[in-house]
Design an enzyme around this catalytic site. Structure first.
Site, mmCIF file in Angstrom:
data_model
loop_
_atom_site.group_PDB
_atom_site.id
_atom_site.type_symbol
_atom_site.label_atom_id
_atom_site.label_comp_id
_atom_site.label_asym_id
_atom_site.label_seq_id
_atom_site.Cartn_x
_atom_site.Cartn_y
_atom_site.Cartn_z
ATOM 1 C CD GLU A 200 -3.061 -1.125 2.138
ATOM 2 O OE1 GLU A 200 -2.877 -0.572 3.223
ATOM 3 O OE2 GLU A 200 -4.159 -1.626 1.811
ATOM 4 C CD GLU A 389 -3.914 -6.206 2.272
ATOM 5 O OE1 GLU A 389 -4.769 -5.544 2.887
ATOM 6 O OE2 GLU A 389 -2.699 -6.003 2.363
HETATM 7 C C1 BGP Z 1 -4.505 -3.072 4.759
HETATM 8 C C2 BGP Z 1 -3.187 -3.597 5.209
HETATM 9 C C3 BGP Z 1 -3.236 -4.865 5.948
HETATM 10 C C4 BGP Z 1 -4.513 -5.138 6.699
HETATM 11 C C5 BGP Z 1 -5.768 -4.617 6.052
HETATM 12 C C6 BGP Z 1 -7.009 -4.626 6.908
HETATM 13 O O1 BGP Z 1 -4.460 -1.692 4.779
HETATM 14 O O2 BGP Z 1 -2.305 -3.808 4.116
HETATM 15 O O3 BGP Z 1 -2.056 -4.951 6.674
HETATM 16 O O4 BGP Z 1 -4.427 -5.125 8.032
HETATM 17 O O5 BGP Z 1 -5.603 -3.340 5.553
HETATM 18 O O6 BGP Z 1 -7.008 -3.545 7.764
HETATM 19 P P1 BGP Z 1 -7.318 -3.688 9.290
HETATM 20 O O7 BGP Z 1 -6.317 -4.637 9.817
HETATM 21 O O8 BGP Z 1 -7.163 -2.319 9.856
HETATM 22 O O9 BGP Z 1 -8.711 -4.181 9.380
#
Ligand code: BGP
Length: 491
Positions: A200, A389
């Site tokens: 990201e 993701e």
């Molecule tokens: C993205 C990241 C991840 C992950 C995901 C979900 O931004 O790359 O590392 O954690 O989001 O977010 P969260 O964990 O805040 O629910």
């Protein structure tokens, strides 16, 4: 219509080292910023803790908080640091990978903890125990024909580099990152094929945009840090094939799709500017190897003066990524109109979309947005795409018999798989899908365990308790069926 995915489509799941490995100070690993970051909730931010020269301690918010002068980031008594233990993937990886294999995974996205390989980030020689750990993980994956997809940097810079070298504000980090990638490319030849440079990468610009009341200097820093990361990433791309011709290196962006809230042309323009600033600035530079035409306008707008050398520009050109990956959870809206409802999640800012439903953490569910985004991106870049993701963070309940019924998660994923099949039908070259947190892990945004994404439940809780036992959720069996039918059977 039947969902049709290419026959060698990579079905899998995704994690990040700092959120799942645990073993934060074991076998020579050095600390990273996540190790001095506390747990939080939707309403209480995660804090970064520090110690002052006079021994007093304190904390500031993970997003937008300012570190006081003279403070040293440190683990402080009385706080809980969920990333220290994660879900202890470090000691459970064999069991976890066996469960991924049971679901039929073809790909597993994971990241390397930089400070496990170089504890401070400045050493000449890597930590052999760290090297061996990842080698063992890759071998275990290969045993089941699971292709690793490796993020080189997933919110995981060694703390020493941040504290002593001012992190990515310092050009020196490019060299240190070069050294890190040299080691990875040399050591894991034949074991890994797909690499992603920075997770990201556009989040630096999103934060500058989202977190209220940041000083204007944040833009100078964010754009400069990004420039160094672009160059470091380009170096990785251009040299990878010297180590192994099979290597392919891609970029990874936060897929924050935004719509104009109304058909007021002013909203459309605002949305275009928002997309340029928080997404395409990074995507265009990494895919095309040159800064986009609108970059100058952005730098002027934020009074940014960048340290960019002629050599940097040549390096960017030589290091165009070979495939494009992004995270996709939800969509937002841009508007110039004041009288609209606001979305209330920890990351979802802007107007609330009246056509969408929102999760307990305030994130919208928008599968059509994924189809739309894949089409938009593919027609702009025309290189292979991966959705690396995607998922629904939700509360899960364990029944007396150990079963976990998560129809909400199945429903969310089903809709997104259908949207991907439609995008493929539209002509998009989509080659992989690795939903986030395929096994429950620590949330990056809130530090919670109870915001669960997994097909596999992990008995670990926000107060640090739990046996770390792994349990199969209903979605585990469902996803197994999806993979076995190559995406045809999503019921
Ligand atoms: C993205 C990241 C991840 C992950 C995901 C979900 O931004 O790359 O590392 O954690 O989001 O977010 P969260 O964990 O805040 O629910």
């Amino acid at each position: 219509m039947k969902n049709r995915f290419p026959k060698d489509f990579y079905w899998g799941g995704a994690t990040a080292a700092n959120q799942c490995e645990g073993a934060w100070n074991i076998d020579g690993r050095g600390p990273a910023r996540t190790d001095v970051t506390t747990g939080g909730t939707l309403h209480e931010p995660r804090y970064v803790t520090y110690i002052m020269p006079d021994g007093t301690t304190g904390k500031f918010s993970q997003f937008g908080g300012i570190k006081p002068k003279g403070a040293k980031l440190a683990v402080v008594d009385g706080y809980l640091y969920p990333n220290h233990d994660g879900i202890d993937f470090y000691h459970h990886y064999k069991e976890d990978i066996a469960m991924f294999a049971e679901m039929g995974f073809k790909m597993f996205r994971m990241s390397i903890s930089w400070s496990r390989i170089f504890p401070k980030g400045i050493e000449e020689e890597p930590n052999q125990k760290g090297i061996e750990f990842y080698r063992d993980v890759f071998k275990e994956l290969r045993k089941y024909n699971i292709e690793p997809l490796v993020t080189i940097s997933h919110y995981d810079t060694p703390l020493y580099l941040e504290e002593e070298l001012d992190g990515w504000n310092n050009r020196e980090l490019i060299k240190l990152f070069d050294r890190f990638t040299d080691v990875l490319f040399k050591e894991y030849k034949g074991l890994v094929k797909y690499w992603l440079t920075f997770n990201e990468i556009n989040s630096l610009l999103m934060m500058a945009d989202f977190v209220p009341n940041l000083p204007e200097t944040v833009y100078q820093q964010s754009y400069q840090q990004l420039h160094y990361q672009f160059v470091a990433s380009a170096h990785a791309v251009s040299k990878a094939k010297n180590f192994d011709p099979a290597y392919q290196v891609g970029c990874m962006l936060a897929g924050l799709v935004n719509y104009p809230y109304t058909c007021d042309p002013k909203d459309v323009i605002k949305n275009m500017e928002h997309e340029q600033e928080t997404f395409y600035y990074c995507g265009d530079t990494m895919v095309r190897g040159v800064y986009p035409a609108y970059a100058k306008k952005l730098w002027e707008k934020h009074h940014v003066k960048l340290d960019i050398t002629d050599q940097d520009l040549k390096d960017l050109k030589k290091g165009c990524v070979e495939f494009f990956t992004f995270s996709y959870y939800c969509t937002g809206c841009s508007t110039t109109h004041q009288d609209v409802d606001k979305a209330k999640g920890n990351f979802t800012m802007g107007a609330k979309n009246p056509y969408l439903h929102y999760s307990d953490w305030g994130w919208s569910t928008d599968p059509d947005g994924l189809r739309y985004f894949l089409n938009t991106l593919y027609s702009r870049y025309e290189i292979p795409m991966m959705v690396v993701e995607n998922g629904l963070g939700a509360f899960d309940e364990v029944e007396e018999d150990g079963s976990i019924h998560d129809p909400y998660r199945i429903d969310y994923l089903r809709q997104h798989i259908i949207a991907m099949a439609q995008a493929i039908e539209d002509g998009v070259d989509l080659i992989a899908y690795t939903p986030w947190g395929c096994i429950d892990l620590v949330s990056a945004g809130t530090g919670e365990m109870r915001k669960r994404y997994g097909f596999i439940y992990v008995d670990k809780h926000d107060d640090g308790s739990g046996s770390m036992k792994r349990l199969r959720k209903d979605s585990f069996y469902w996803y197994k069926k999806v993979i076995a039918s190559n995406g045809e059977d999503v019921e």
